[in-house]
Design a protein around this motif. Sequence first.
Motif, mmCIF file in Angstrom:
data_model
loop_
_atom_site.group_PDB
_atom_site.id
_atom_site.type_symbol
_atom_site.label_atom_id
_atom_site.label_comp_id
_atom_site.label_asym_id
_atom_site.label_seq_id
_atom_site.Cartn_x
_atom_site.Cartn_y
_atom_site.Cartn_z
ATOM 1 N N ALA A 18 -6.732 14.930 -3.327
ATOM 2 C CA ALA A 18 -7.837 14.233 -3.984
ATOM 3 C C ALA A 18 -8.812 15.209 -4.636
ATOM 4 O O ALA A 18 -9.395 14.902 -5.686
ATOM 5 N N LEU A 21 -7.852 16.025 -8.220
ATOM 6 C CA LEU A 21 -7.688 14.929 -9.176
ATOM 7 C C LEU A 21 -9.036 14.371 -9.610
ATOM 8 O O LEU A 21 -10.043 14.536 -8.929
ATOM 9 N N GLN A 22 -9.011 13.647 -10.726
ATOM 10 C CA GLN A 22 -10.229 13.023 -11.252
ATOM 11 C C GLN A 22 -9.901 11.622 -11.770
ATOM 12 O O GLN A 22 -8.781 11.340 -12.180
ATOM 13 N N LEU A 26 -6.844 9.282 -9.307
ATOM 14 C CA LEU A 26 -7.085 9.108 -7.881
ATOM 15 C C LEU A 26 -6.583 7.770 -7.344
ATOM 16 O O LEU A 26 -6.354 7.628 -6.137
ATOM 17 N N CYS A 27 -6.407 6.796 -8.218
ATOM 18 C CA CYS A 27 -6.036 5.445 -7.773
ATOM 19 C C CYS A 27 -4.705 5.409 -7.022
ATOM 20 O O CYS A 27 -4.638 4.831 -5.917
ATOM 21 N N LEU A 29 -3.282 7.803 -5.449
ATOM 22 C CA LEU A 29 -3.438 8.576 -4.223
ATOM 23 C C LEU A 29 -4.146 7.749 -3.144
ATOM 24 O O LEU A 29 -3.762 7.787 -1.970
ATOM 25 N N SER A 50 -15.234 13.919 -6.244
ATOM 26 C CA SER A 50 -14.497 13.241 -7.318
ATOM 27 C C SER A 50 -14.184 11.793 -6.954
ATOM 28 O O SER A 50 -14.125 10.920 -7.835
ATOM 29 N N VAL A 51 -13.988 11.522 -5.663
ATOM 30 C CA VAL A 51 -13.745 10.153 -5.208
ATOM 31 C C VAL A 51 -15.024 9.330 -5.333
ATOM 32 O O VAL A 51 -15.007 8.183 -5.805
#
Length: 256
Positions: A18, A21-22, A26-27, A29, A50-51
């Motif tokens: 996570a 990722l951006q 992220l969805c 994951l 980022s989440v």
Amino acid sequence: MDIEQKQADLIDHFVKQASALQGSALCPLIAEATSNTSLFAFSEILAIPSVLQLEGTSNSVYLDVLRLFAHGTWSDYKRNAGCLPQLVPEQVLKLKQLTVLTLAETNKVLPYDQLMQELDVTNVRELEDFLINECMYAGIVRGKLDQLRRCFEVQFAAGRDLRPGQLGSMIHTLSNWLATSDNLLMSIQEKIKWADSMSELDKKHRKEVEDRVEEVKKSLSLKADIDFRGHEEIYSEPGGVMDYEEDRSRPKRRLR
């Protein structure tokens, strides 16, 4: 590998993924993490910047899903199903497992009727199969199924992520527990001191009794010694009792 270590490894894996990722990446994951059969903690993933940046975007529902799995229950999902993505079977199973953990936080005896209502289970056989196969075999709870009383007696339940505001309540509970423990410890120490003092008094009393017994023994021994000497003096006085050998050596008188 034990459950705790496997959980820690999974958390580390998803946190690293996570963090790299951006946005919309992220969805998938988040869906994967909430579907994983061995992952039951999500606060570390929720804490990743980022989440959190998904808030207010078109993908914010995935942040809501992650929060649901961190703190919510199956009933929470049903109330908000219109605002959330449809869950896949693995996610439904996971959320129901987490629901059992939430119920076990506040009550160690869970009635079957309550469990069936919270989990949308229609009969006892289905409920017991779920508790055995999906909860106890998974290692997240241990307990006893009481068919006579129609309840599940919880002996152990894995902890869930702390909900917002729950930390303060937990600190308060632990502080009360610590204060109670301190009071109990003081009470135990006072009882130990009392027991020690009673032991000293008992020893002192026993010593006094033993000393008194010795005095009586000495007194009796002294009296016996005095009595014995008195008798010796009586028998050794002139004109006292004649010695038998002396009496035999004297010539006998003739009778006239």
